[in-house]
Design a protein around this motif. Sequence first.
Motif: not given
Length: 240
Positions: A170-184
């Motif tokens: 859920k934390v990952l999704h909230d950050l990614v949904s804003k369009g300014d976070s990338q996760f590897i």
Amino acid sequence: MFLKKVTLLRENIASYEHYPFSIPSIKTLHELDFRSNVLFFVGENGSGKSTLLEAIADKCEFNTAGGGRNNHYEVHASESALGEYIRLSWLPKITNGFFLRAESFYHFASHIDQVDTKGFKDYGGRSLHKQSHGESFLSLFLHRFKGKAIYLLDEPEAALSPAKQLAFLKVLHDLVSKGDSQFIIATHSPILLGYPNATILSFDNGCIEEIQYEATDHYQITKYFLQHREKFLADLLMNE
């Protein structure tokens, strides 16, 4: 996305007989193009996924023992063996982010105890050492992770219960949904791998190649175990 491509500088490698170039997935690597904001590295232990993730962290100038650009502390054997042999291609280039290395997180927590002057504002208001292992990971994700950044996570599930893994998604999704976070993320967790629309790269079979969620060993073995637990254990434990 910010990081678009990783290139192995093969012209700078004198020999592929020694680590890390002897790892099959690294030996066959030329370029990796990233096409989604959430990318998973999967593979057996020793397949090279953490080695490449650590090299990316090194080129981002994050502390390869864990942390961001401003976390300066040392841990034995935390240096990247591959970092100077890769090139990162950005659009645009960013400097904000974090490298989570689960195996040395204790040392990162000790470093924060020594340097924090804000009452652990970025970590839930308490020393990471005064939280359980899983709580400290989630405090990091919830309070330190903010937008316009790249996050490199090596086995974040190591401290997380299944319920806490869902909380992390859920934390990952909230950050990614804003369009300014990338996760590897390098992971063995079938829960994390289930994140929708993520790209999964397998480091098995001597190369790095995209794989569908349902084709991963993590999904197939877990599914078979849950559906056929008694038979699975009988076959595993009785045939010795």
